[in-house]
Design a protein around this motif. Structure first.
Motif, PDB file in Angstrom:
ATOM      1  N   VAL A 179       0.819  -1.220   0.000  1.00  0.00           N
ATOM      2  CA  VAL A 179       0.000   0.000   0.000  1.00  0.00           C
ATOM      3  C   VAL A 179       0.849   1.265   0.000  1.00  0.00           C
ATOM      4  CG1 VAL A 179      -1.909   1.272   1.058  1.00  0.00           C
ATOM      5  CG2 VAL A 179      -1.855  -1.241   1.196  1.00  0.00           C
ATOM      6  N   PHE A 180       1.589   1.528   1.092  1.00  0.00           N
ATOM      7  CA  PHE A 180       2.349   2.768   1.225  1.00  0.00           C
ATOM      8  C   PHE A 180       3.842   2.517   1.017  1.00  0.00           C
ATOM      9  CE2 PHE A 180      -1.180   3.364   4.415  1.00  0.00           C
ATOM     10  CZ  PHE A 180      -1.937   4.210   3.625  1.00  0.00           C
ATOM     11  N   ASP A 181       4.452   3.310   0.122  1.00  0.00           N
ATOM     12  CA  ASP A 181       5.897   3.184  -0.091  1.00  0.00           C
ATOM     13  C   ASP A 181       6.689   3.752   1.080  1.00  0.00           C
ATOM     14  OD1 ASP A 181       5.266   2.120  -2.495  1.00  0.00           O
ATOM     15  OD2 ASP A 181       6.365   3.565  -3.710  1.00  0.00           O
ATOM     16  N   TRP A 182       6.152   4.746   1.741  1.00  0.00           N
ATOM     17  CA  TRP A 182       6.831   5.375   2.879  1.00  0.00           C
ATOM     18  C   TRP A 182       5.764   6.125   3.666  1.00  0.00           C
ATOM     19  CZ3 TRP A 182       6.232  10.677   2.771  1.00  0.00           C
ATOM     20  CH2 TRP A 182       5.897  11.244   1.536  1.00  0.00           C
ATOM     21  N   VAL A 183       6.062   6.431   4.913  1.00  0.00           N
ATOM     22  CA  VAL A 183       5.090   7.117   5.763  1.00  0.00           C
ATOM     23  C   VAL A 183       5.774   8.216   6.570  1.00  0.00           C
ATOM     24  CG1 VAL A 183       3.547   6.879   7.756  1.00  0.00           C
ATOM     25  CG2 VAL A 183       3.530   5.137   5.966  1.00  0.00           C
ATOM     26  N   ARG A 184       5.177   9.401   6.544  1.00  0.00           N
ATOM     27  CA  ARG A 184       5.529  10.494   7.443  1.00  0.00           C
ATOM     28  C   ARG A 184       4.226  11.138   7.913  1.00  0.00           C
ATOM     29  NH1 ARG A 184       9.456   8.106   6.408  1.00  0.00           N
ATOM     30  NH2 ARG A 184      11.535   8.855   5.903  1.00  0.00           N
ATOM     31  N   THR A 185       4.257  11.770   9.072  1.00  0.00           N
ATOM     32  CA  THR A 185       3.059  12.435   9.589  1.00  0.00           C
ATOM     33  C   THR A 185       3.082  13.936   9.362  1.00  0.00           C
ATOM     34  OG1 THR A 185       4.108  12.528  11.769  1.00  0.00           O
ATOM     35  CG2 THR A 185       2.612  10.683  11.332  1.00  0.00           C
ATOM     36  N   ASP A 186       4.230  14.499   9.021  1.00  0.00           N
ATOM     37  CA  ASP A 186       4.346  15.930   8.752  1.00  0.00           C
ATOM     38  C   ASP A 186       5.387  16.115   7.657  1.00  0.00           C
ATOM     39  OD1 ASP A 186       4.635  18.707   8.780  1.00  0.00           O
ATOM     40  OD2 ASP A 186       4.426  18.837  10.959  1.00  0.00           O
TER      41      ASP A 186
END
Length: 361
Positions: free
Chosen positions: A109-116
């Protein structure tokens, strides 16, 4: 090491090739056809168009990041063979313009994740930030709205067309365990690596970012043990790694210099960047300078130097500095500073010591 610079293409990247040309030691661009949906064949005429643009500035296009893997392949669906056949044809097409490395990932699903995307640092610059507790409590749809909400600057791995089916994607993975994901990766590599070898292109998997499960989705490329397992799935020099110090460095237990020394002959591409990891598991991307983060940049570069690494390197992400308006993580200025920092370490290691032959010259 051979320095390269990620570029998102004319009309899609505010950083022009003529500016990249002015960064000392950069010999090529890292590129992709970002508008081609995952699973579709990259058209040869579009590939040649990028080569023509790079040739005009004296750059090679030997590194592609990324040829995305279709979710049906990751899920092991019967339809995967069609998408694998398309991937093979893309490899053949890329070989016609001299591509030598394909970076890819196998993250669901997601290649990478950041919240900001623009968290402010002490000096007033901003950078990509990950707040671990927020991810634990966040609805994935909220994250999609934050990262994929700007249609004018699509983020790789967060394409709105694909993510509008987010609920269906999550449902498709509810029965996919880590072992099943490993099986599906093995199947993919057994099909792809012989074609890559035939065309002298090294497949280079990128570690999971961050290197732990998120939103209940499995992650399997997270540390040294998993890298060993990955390389054994298909024991070929064309089954290689993109070793990313930023992704792996989010877990302080990962000894990245040791990985460089152990896996050096299978590292086709290196991302060298720094992050600052906090005690609560949050992390923020910093300058490349070692003192600004928690990644041992000097020892990493020294490890590459000690093994005689002659592969491709890029500085990866940078802060947003000097009020630059840029794609999150991919401005010109801080990545250029990062390149000069990496060259400074490398050159200091290559400089003859007092008493060495030619030291006086």
């Amino acid at each position: 090491m051979r320095m390269v610079f990620r570029w998102y293409g004319e009309g899609n990247d505010p950083v022009p090739l003529r500016h990249i040309k002015q960064i000392p030691g950069v010999e090529g661009i890292v590129w992709a056809l970002h508008d081609v949906p995952a699973g579709e064949v990259w058209p040869l005429d579009r590939i040649r168009e990028v080569k023509k643009q790079a040739d005009e500035h004296g750059f090679h296009i030997e590194v592609v990041e990324s040829v995305n893997v279709h979710e049906d392949i990751k899920q092991g669906l019967p339809t995967r063979n069609r998408y694998i056949d398309n991937y093979k044809q893309t490899i053949r097409n890329l070989s016609q313009v001299g591509v030598k490395v394909i970076c890819y990932n196998f993250m669901p699903v997601f290649d990478w994740v950041r919240t900001d995307l623009f968290k402010e640092l002490e000096d007033g610059s901003t950078a990509l930030f990950y707040e671990k507790a927020k991810v634990a409590d966040m609805d994935p749809k909220e994250l999609v709205a934050k990262i994929a909400g700007n249609p004018d600057m699509t983020m790789p791995g967060w394409e709105p067309e694909r993510l509008k089916h987010l609920s269906a994607l999550f449902d498709a993975y509810k029965d996919i365990t880590e072992e099943k994901l490993w099986d599906n990766l093995r199947y993919f590599l057994e099909q792809i690596v012989p074609v890559a070898e035939e065309h002298d292109i090294r497949m280079a998997i990128h570690p999971d970012d961050p290197p732990w499960p998120i939103f209940g989705l499995p992650r399997i490329v997270t540390g040294a043990d998993n890298l060993r397992r990955l390389l054994k799935l298909v024991d070929s020099p064309y089954n290689g790694l993109t070793l990313c110090s930023g992704s792996l460095g989010a877990n302080p237990a990962n000894d990245i210099p040791a990985m460089v020394r152990e896996f050096g002959d299978r590292i086709a591409f290196a991302h060298i960047r720094n992050i600052r990891v906090y005690d609560n598991g949050d992390f923020i991307e910093t300058s490349h300078r070692e003192q600004d983060g928690t990644v041992n940049m000097t020892d990493i570069v020294k490890a590459y130097h000690d093994i005689g690494f002659s592969g491709y390197v890029r500085p990866d992400h940078g802060r947003h500095i000097f009020d630059e308006q840029c794609r999150p993580g991919y401005g010109l200025y801080d990545r250029a500073l990062g390149i000069m920092y990496l060259w400074g370490i490398w050159d200091s290691l290559a400089k003859p010591r007092k008493g060495d032959r030619h030291a006086a010259h």
